[in-house]
Motif scaffolding. Structure first.
Motif, PDB file in Angstrom:
ATOM      1  N   ARG A  27       0.846  -1.195   0.000  1.00  0.00           N
ATOM      2  CA  ARG A  27       0.000   0.000   0.000  1.00  0.00           C
ATOM      3  C   ARG A  27       0.882   1.246   0.000  1.00  0.00           C
ATOM      4  N   ARG A  61      -5.747 -14.392  -6.853  1.00  0.00           N
ATOM      5  CA  ARG A  61      -6.529 -13.485  -7.704  1.00  0.00           C
ATOM      6  C   ARG A  61      -7.399 -12.564  -6.861  1.00  0.00           C
ATOM      7  N   SER A  62      -6.953 -11.330  -6.737  1.00  0.00           N
ATOM      8  CA  SER A  62      -7.728 -10.309  -6.046  1.00  0.00           C
ATOM      9  C   SER A  62      -8.430  -9.454  -7.096  1.00  0.00           C
ATOM     10  N   PRO A  63      -9.762  -9.389  -7.064  1.00  0.00           N
ATOM     11  CA  PRO A  63     -10.471  -8.553  -8.041  1.00  0.00           C
ATOM     12  C   PRO A  63     -10.036  -7.082  -7.985  1.00  0.00           C
ATOM     13  N   ARG A  64      -9.774  -6.566  -6.797  1.00  0.00           N
ATOM     14  CA  ARG A  64      -9.356  -5.166  -6.640  1.00  0.00           C
ATOM     15  C   ARG A  64      -7.992  -4.952  -7.296  1.00  0.00           C
ATOM     16  N   VAL A  65      -7.062  -5.848  -7.028  1.00  0.00           N
ATOM     17  CA  VAL A  65      -5.723  -5.741  -7.611  1.00  0.00           C
ATOM     18  C   VAL A  65      -5.786  -5.943  -9.125  1.00  0.00           C
ATOM     19  N   GLN A  66      -6.610  -6.879  -9.572  1.00  0.00           N
ATOM     20  CA  GLN A  66      -6.772  -7.112 -11.011  1.00  0.00           C
ATOM     21  C   GLN A  66      -7.242  -5.835 -11.701  1.00  0.00           C
ATOM     22  N   ALA A  67      -8.193  -5.151 -11.103  1.00  0.00           N
ATOM     23  CA  ALA A  67      -8.717  -3.922 -11.699  1.00  0.00           C
ATOM     24  C   ALA A  67      -7.669  -2.806 -11.714  1.00  0.00           C
ATOM     25  N   MET A  68      -6.846  -2.748 -10.697  1.00  0.00           N
ATOM     26  CA  MET A  68      -5.854  -1.673 -10.586  1.00  0.00           C
ATOM     27  C   MET A  68      -4.573  -1.933 -11.376  1.00  0.00           C
ATOM     28  N   SER A 100      -2.167 -10.642  -8.363  1.00  0.00           N
ATOM     29  CA  SER A 100      -1.298 -10.380  -7.215  1.00  0.00           C
ATOM     30  C   SER A 100      -0.060  -9.645  -7.702  1.00  0.00           C
TER      31      SER A 100
END
Length: 122
Positions: free
Chosen positions: A9, A70-77, A82
């Motif tokens: 972060r 697989r994090s949807p938030r990380v995928q979008a960003m 990961s």
């Protein structure tokens, strides 16, 4: 080459990155290089960790790198599941193997994973 890949972060402290690396090295042995997404490579804490350990920081592309986590938030960003796993794999080269999956620092501010190069890589 064993590459420790980092995701973290904004404002993550050195202690968080150090803790995440410690967890990964307990499982996979000492890292020979550090890596993170190009957009995060200039972070002060990561630079401090690299200096402390005498290692280089590889700024690598992570978008499109397939990861077990697989994090949807990380995928979008970032375009990958990961950042830590993708950075480790990308930093270790095209035939790299993920040897330690994403681990999270106790404060949740940083993640780290490790990949092993399976061939020559600069």
């Amino acid at each position: 080459m064993k590459v420790a890949g980092f995701g973290f972060r904004d404002g993550a402290p050195l202690v968080a990155l150090r803790a995440a690396l410690g967890l990964v090295e307990q499982a996979g042995g000492p890292a020979t290089a550090l890596a993170t997404a190009t957009s995060k490579a200039g972070a002060a804490a990561l630079s401090a960790l690299a200096i402390e350990r005498g290692l280089v920081v590889l700024a690598v592309p992570v978008a499109g790198v397939a990861t077990p986590t697989r994090s949807p938030r990380v995928q979008a960003m970032f375009g990958t599941g990961s950042v830590a796993e993708a950075a480790a794999l990308s930093g270790a080269g095209p035939d790299a193997t993920l040897i330690v999956g994403r681990m999270t620092s106790p404060d949740g501010m940083a993640t780290c994973a490790m990949a092993l190069s399976n061939g020559a890589h600069p």
